[in-house]
Design a protein around this motif. Structure first.
Motif, PDB file in Angstrom:
ATOM      1  N   ASP A  99       3.626   7.447  -3.066  1.00 45.38           N
ATOM      2  CA  ASP A  99       2.590   6.169  -2.340  1.00 45.38           C
ATOM      3  C   ASP A  99       3.193   5.299  -1.819  1.00 45.38           C
ATOM      4  N   THR A 131       3.144   2.136   0.481  1.00 42.26           N
ATOM      5  CA  THR A 131       3.149   0.772   0.879  1.00 42.26           C
ATOM      6  C   THR A 131       3.853   0.569   2.657  1.00 42.26           C
ATOM      7  N   SER A 156      -2.221   6.672  -0.730  1.00 41.41           N
ATOM      8  CA  SER A 156      -1.535   7.464  -2.316  1.00 41.41           C
ATOM      9  C   SER A 156      -1.861   8.271  -1.581  1.00 41.41           C
ATOM     10  N   THR A 199      -1.355   0.377   1.939  1.00 40.70           N
ATOM     11  CA  THR A 199      -1.485   1.175   0.848  1.00 40.70           C
ATOM     12  C   THR A 199      -1.890   3.096   0.977  1.00 40.70           C
ATOM     13  N   ASN A 226       8.201  -3.585   1.243  1.00 38.84           N
ATOM     14  CA  ASN A 226       7.509  -2.294   1.228  1.00 38.84           C
ATOM     15  C   ASN A 226       7.729  -0.540   0.902  1.00 38.84           C
TER      16      ASN A 226
END
Length: 252
Positions: free
Chosen positions: A113, A115, A99, A97, A125
């Motif tokens: 964000d 992932t 951000s 992850t 995801n």
């Protein structure tokens, strides 16, 4: 925060999100996708041109600019974005992850964000871009043309199972069933492998995303839960897409 769009207590808030199932990818591969996405975002609007990595844990550490995208910096950011208990081993199956936030003021704050690389069956995801809800920049960003461009960028960079631009208020009304069932938003992306998008009623517009899938844009004006015609149109479109096998029908 609870949104009471119908009473005008708070402005209706919007976001763009892309979602896909287990896909094991390295930090380098995640960084390449993130780089492509951030570059395409920068072409959409000046507010989306500059990004800084949010430290992990949040609020600690120095500011790390991510634009222009530098693959070694992004790769290291994803490598350090692995889930882990303090002092414990990494949980790579849960994904990596990163951000980031823009250089805007509090009113113009935008966050993303990302992932990527997760391969646990129980996790998804995701890439989610939050958007400002009021002010001059919000008026410019919250248009069908702009959100179509942003959703297209997510579709091309992340190759998700589906993507959507929608309001938080309508998300609670959509009738989605299960994590594998797409939300239907103001703008929705469905890849070609899900099936063929059928003809849809006006004013709905369908746009191809290269040879990968289709964007469904419900209305040229801002889609809002305060407009009963918008809600009726969305329910009709969901029913047609469900009949075509592209998503499930709304829960009764």
């Amino acid at each position: 925060m609870t949104i009471h769009a119908e009473s005008g207590t708070y402005p209706e808030t919007y976001y763009v999100g892309a979602y896909w199932g287990p896909r094991r990818e390295s930090p380098e591969a995640c960084a390449q996708r993130a780089s492509a996405f951030l570059n395409m975002l920068a072409e959409c609007d000046p507010l989306l041109e500059n990004w800084n990595k949010i430290p992990k844990p949040r609020g600690k550490g120095r500011k790390t600019p991510l634009m222009p995208p530098d693959l070694p910096t992004l790769t290291e950011a994803f490598r350090h974005g692995v889930n882990r208990e303090p002092g414990g081993p990494p949980f790579e199956h849960l994904g990596l992850t990163v951000s980031a936030y823009n250089d805007g003021t509090r009113q113009d704050f935008v966050a993303v964000d990302m992932t990527c690389g997760g391969y646990a069956q129980s996790n998804s995801n995701v890439c989610v871009l939050s958007l400002p809800s009021k002010g001059e920049n919000a008026e410019r960003l919250l248009t069908a043309a702009m959100l179509t461009a942003v959703t297209r960028s997510m579709a091309l960079a992340w190759e998700p199972d589906w993507a959507v631009a929608m309001s938080d208020a309508y998300r609670e009304m959509d009738g989605r069933q299960g994590k594998d069932d797409p939300w239907l938003g103001w703008v929705t992306y469905l890849p070609s492998h899900r099936g063929t998008v059928p003809p849809l009623p006006a004013p709905v517009r369908i746009e191809p995303v290269e040879d990968r899938g289709s964007l469904i844009i419900l209305t040229p004006e801002r889609f809002t839960v305060t407009n009963p015609e918008h809600i009726a149109l969305a329910r009709r479109v969901r029913a047609l897409l469900a009949r075509a096998g592209l998503m499930r029908s709304a829960a009764s």
